[in-house]
Enzyme design. Structure first.
Site, short mmCIF file in Angstrom:
data_model
loop_
_atom_site.label_atom_id
_atom_site.label_comp_id
_atom_site.label_asym_id
_atom_site.label_seq_id
_atom_site.Cartn_x
_atom_site.Cartn_y
_atom_site.Cartn_z
N ARG A 21 -8.36 11.20 31.93
CA ARG A 21 -8.87 10.89 33.26
C ARG A 21 -10.38 11.14 33.40
O ARG A 21 -10.98 10.76 34.40
CB ARG A 21 -8.10 11.69 34.32
CG ARG A 21 -6.76 11.06 34.65
CD ARG A 21 -5.98 11.89 35.62
NE ARG A 21 -5.37 13.04 34.96
CZ ARG A 21 -4.85 14.08 35.59
NH1 ARG A 21 -4.91 14.15 36.90
NH2 ARG A 21 -4.29 15.06 34.91
N TYR A 109 -7.22 28.43 29.13
CA TYR A 109 -7.34 26.98 28.97
C TYR A 109 -8.83 26.61 28.91
O TYR A 109 -9.61 27.06 29.74
CB TYR A 109 -6.73 26.25 30.16
CG TYR A 109 -5.21 26.25 30.22
CD1 TYR A 109 -4.43 26.95 29.31
CD2 TYR A 109 -4.55 25.51 31.21
CE1 TYR A 109 -3.06 26.93 29.38
CE2 TYR A 109 -3.16 25.48 31.28
CZ TYR A 109 -2.42 26.20 30.37
OH TYR A 109 -1.05 26.16 30.43
N ASN A 176 1.82 28.38 38.77
CA ASN A 176 1.31 28.89 37.50
C ASN A 176 -0.09 28.36 37.24
O ASN A 176 -0.30 27.15 37.18
CB ASN A 176 2.26 28.44 36.38
CG ASN A 176 1.77 28.84 35.00
OD1 ASN A 176 1.00 29.78 34.87
ND2 ASN A 176 2.25 28.13 33.99
C1 UD1 Z 1 0.56 23.54 32.52
C2 UD1 Z 1 1.72 24.51 32.76
C3 UD1 Z 1 2.00 24.56 34.26
C4 UD1 Z 1 0.77 24.99 35.01
C5 UD1 Z 1 -0.39 24.05 34.69
C6 UD1 Z 1 -1.66 24.59 35.27
C7 UD1 Z 1 3.14 24.39 30.78
C8 UD1 Z 1 4.39 23.84 30.20
N1 UD1 Z 1 2.87 24.06 32.03
O1 UD1 Z 1 1.03 22.28 32.91
O2 UD1 Z 1 3.05 25.49 34.50
O3 UD1 Z 1 1.03 25.00 36.40
O4 UD1 Z 1 -0.58 23.95 33.26
O5 UD1 Z 1 -2.68 23.65 35.16
O6 UD1 Z 1 2.44 25.14 30.12
N2 UD1 Z 1 -2.66 21.45 25.69
C9 UD1 Z 1 -2.88 21.42 24.32
N3 UD1 Z 1 -1.91 20.93 23.51
C10 UD1 Z 1 -0.72 20.49 23.99
C11 UD1 Z 1 -0.50 20.52 25.39
C12 UD1 Z 1 -1.49 21.02 26.20
O7 UD1 Z 1 -3.95 21.84 23.87
O8 UD1 Z 1 0.11 20.07 23.19
C13 UD1 Z 1 -3.72 21.99 26.56
C14 UD1 Z 1 -4.27 20.91 27.48
O9 UD1 Z 1 -5.41 20.29 26.92
C15 UD1 Z 1 -4.66 21.71 28.72
C16 UD1 Z 1 -3.63 22.83 28.73
O10 UD1 Z 1 -3.15 22.95 27.41
O11 UD1 Z 1 -5.93 22.29 28.61
C17 UD1 Z 1 -2.52 22.56 29.72
O12 UD1 Z 1 -1.85 21.38 29.34
P1 UD1 Z 1 -1.38 20.30 30.39
O13 UD1 Z 1 -0.77 19.18 29.68
O14 UD1 Z 1 -2.47 20.00 31.35
O15 UD1 Z 1 -0.24 21.12 31.13
P2 UD1 Z 1 0.32 20.88 32.57
O16 UD1 Z 1 1.38 19.86 32.51
O17 UD1 Z 1 -0.78 20.67 33.52
#
Ligand code: UD1
Ligand code: MG
Length: 460
Positions: A21, A109, A176
């Site tokens: 995005r 993060y 969270n």
């Molecule tokens: C996650 C949380 C959610 C929380 C939210 C806050 C989980 C399952 N959920 O959801 O409870 O309310 O963040 O913003 O953790 N990332 C990686 N590799 C991956 C997946 C994610 O590096 O395989 C990183 C993303 O770049 C990001 C962060 O982890 O910086 C969070 O990932 P994202 O996919 O945004 O999680 P949410 O669905 O938003």
């Protein structure tokens, strides 16, 4: 098993995401806030909470992200998550670091750059007081999209992702932030137990809470202000985070004794140094590498970059200080003056409409309006040296390389291309001639020409 040592802290920063995005060729976590890549803000916060080990998980454009984080801090290690399979899977990309961790393990993060070290400290304190898993949560009027924190009094029972939640669970507004802390001795077992049997088929970091409880471990949620947990997904949120960062830093500066007459219009850089008792007027922009000493005033609409401003100096309004501008104590740089790669000795003044580049200006020298150092010949830059107490007449061009001595005077309008010895007067302009009556004669001739053009219709 590693021995828990509560004084040590390992931080894993998730930065593998694509950030679609943002609509950018630049990986999301490299977009700057106050001139510093988001992920590097998070690294700084981790270090300021006492993390001795910081691991950054990269994936999208891994090499670019690695280069930026390693360039920022040589204590950081990077770990590649080759496939994005969820937040627990991402944390496990740093398995080698987690295996060695004692004490506390903190998960941050890379796209949540405003998290405060105080919040992380409070999570670590909770670990020390007997908790095994700590989650930073926030209350919000718009919980959609966030994992919901399901609590029973002080206990955290589970985190339910939006897509897996029941209607009842979706009504919960305690969410969270994503930031968690673990007692490191349990972390790997909990992470390895996470499965992917959920609506998104992902390995959720958040599942570690229920797993911990099933094992008789203690989980709690600590509330932090929503603004501190803001994540950046698009450029609108990037601008919001920038504004919040600016507000925070301005307030910190004011509390440290800096006067800002219109703080909302002052733009700071992550490394701006403002000493107490300096005054910053409205609409001042600080780019990288600026340090302002006590008692200095930066007047309205000035732009500063790579500059040092001495005690009691006055800069602007409308001044431009470029890299290498080094202004001594009680110097003055006035409106529409540009200074680059130049030192001004104590009490020197450049008050109006000048360019001083690649120069040394002695103490108490006075640089007249419109003075230009001609420092560039199209190929090379050359230096101008101006002695102490020199008086450079208005509209002097100093053609570098050139040295003019202490106490010299240049006559206004002179082009100085040869060195001038101390206390000499240098003058390089044609002698003035006055032609009596000539102006009147010219006016009459021009008026007559205009009148004759009107008559034959060829005016305009
Ligand atoms: C996650 C949380 C959610 C929380 C939210 C806050 C989980 C399952 N959920 O959801 O409870 O309310 O963040 O913003 O953790 N990332 C990686 N590799 C991956 C997946 C994610 O590096 O395989 C990183 C993303 O770049 C990001 C962060 O982890 O910086 C969070 O990932 P994202 O996919 O945004 O999680 P949410 O669905 O938003
Ligand atoms: Mg997210």
């Amino acid at each position: 098993m590693t021995t828990p040592d509560q004084t040590t802290c390992t931080t894993v920063i998730l930065a593998a995401g694509e950030g679609k995005r943002m609509r950018s060729d630049t990986p999301k976590v490299l977009h700057p806030v106050a001139g510093l890549a988001m992920v590097n803000h998070v690294i700084d916060t981790a270090i300021s909470t006492g993390s001795d080990t910081v691991a950054v998980v990269v994936g999208n454009q891994a090499e670019r992200v690695e280069a930026v984080v390693r360039g920022h801090s040589d204590t950081v290690s990077t770990h590649i998550q080759h496939e994005r399979k969820g937040t627990a899977h991402a944390v496990l990309a740093a398995r080698a670091v987690i295996e060695k961790a004692g004490g506390d393990l903190v998960i941050l993060y890379g796209d949540v750059p405003l998290i405060r070290s105080e919040a992380i400290d409070s999570a670590r304190e909770a670990l020390r007081s007997g908790c095994d898993v700590v989650v930073l949560g926030f209350h919000t009027a718009k919980p959609t999209g966030y994992g919901r924190l399901l609590t029973d009094g002080a206990q955290l029972l589970a985190i339910r992702e939006e897509k897996d939640a029941t209607d009842e669970e979706r009504k919960v507004t305690f969410c969270n932030s994503g930031i968690m802390a673990f007692r490191a001795e349990h972390a790997l077992d909990l992470l390895d137990a996470v499965g992917s049997g959920n609506a998104q088929g992902e390995y959720y970091l958040t599942d570690t809470v229920e797993i911990a409880r099933e094992r008789g471990l203690k989980a709690v949620a600590i509330e932090v202000p929503e603004a501190d947990t803001l994540g950046v997904n698009d450029r609108v949120q990037l601008a919001q985070v920038e504004e919040l960062w600016q507000q925070r830093r301005r307030e910190a500066a004011m509390r440290d004794g800096v006067t800002m007459t219109s703080p909302g219009t002052v733009i700071l850089h992550h490394d701006t140094q403002l000493a107490s008792d300096c005054i910053i007027e409205p609409n001042v922009v600080f780019a990288a590498g600026v340090s302002i000493s006590s008692g200095a005033t930066i007047r309205a609409f000035s732009h500063l970059e790579g500059a040092t401003v001495g005690e009691g100096a006055v800069v602007g309004p409308y001044a431009r200080l470029r890299p290498g501008a080094d202004l001594g104590k009680s110097t003055k740089v006035g409106n529409f003056v540009e200074i680059k790669g130049a030192t001004l000795g104590e009490g020197a003044k450049v008050n109006h409409l000048s360019y001083i580049g690649d120069a040394e200006v002695g103490a108490k020298a006075n640089i007249g309006a419109g003075t230009i150092t001609c420092n560039y010949d199209g190929y090379n830059k050359w230096k101008t040296r101006i002695g102490e107490g020199a008086f450079i007449g208005s509209n002097t061009s100093l053609v570098a390389p050139v040295t003019v001595g202490a106490g010299i005077i240049t006559a206004a309008g002179s082009v100085i291309s040869r060195d001038v010895e101390a206390d000499a007067l240098a003058i390089t302009r044609a002698e003035q001639k006055n032609l009596p009556g000539k102006a009147k004669q010219l006016r009459e001739r021009n008026a007559a020409t205009k009148a004759s053009k009107k008559l034959d219709g060829s005016s305009k």
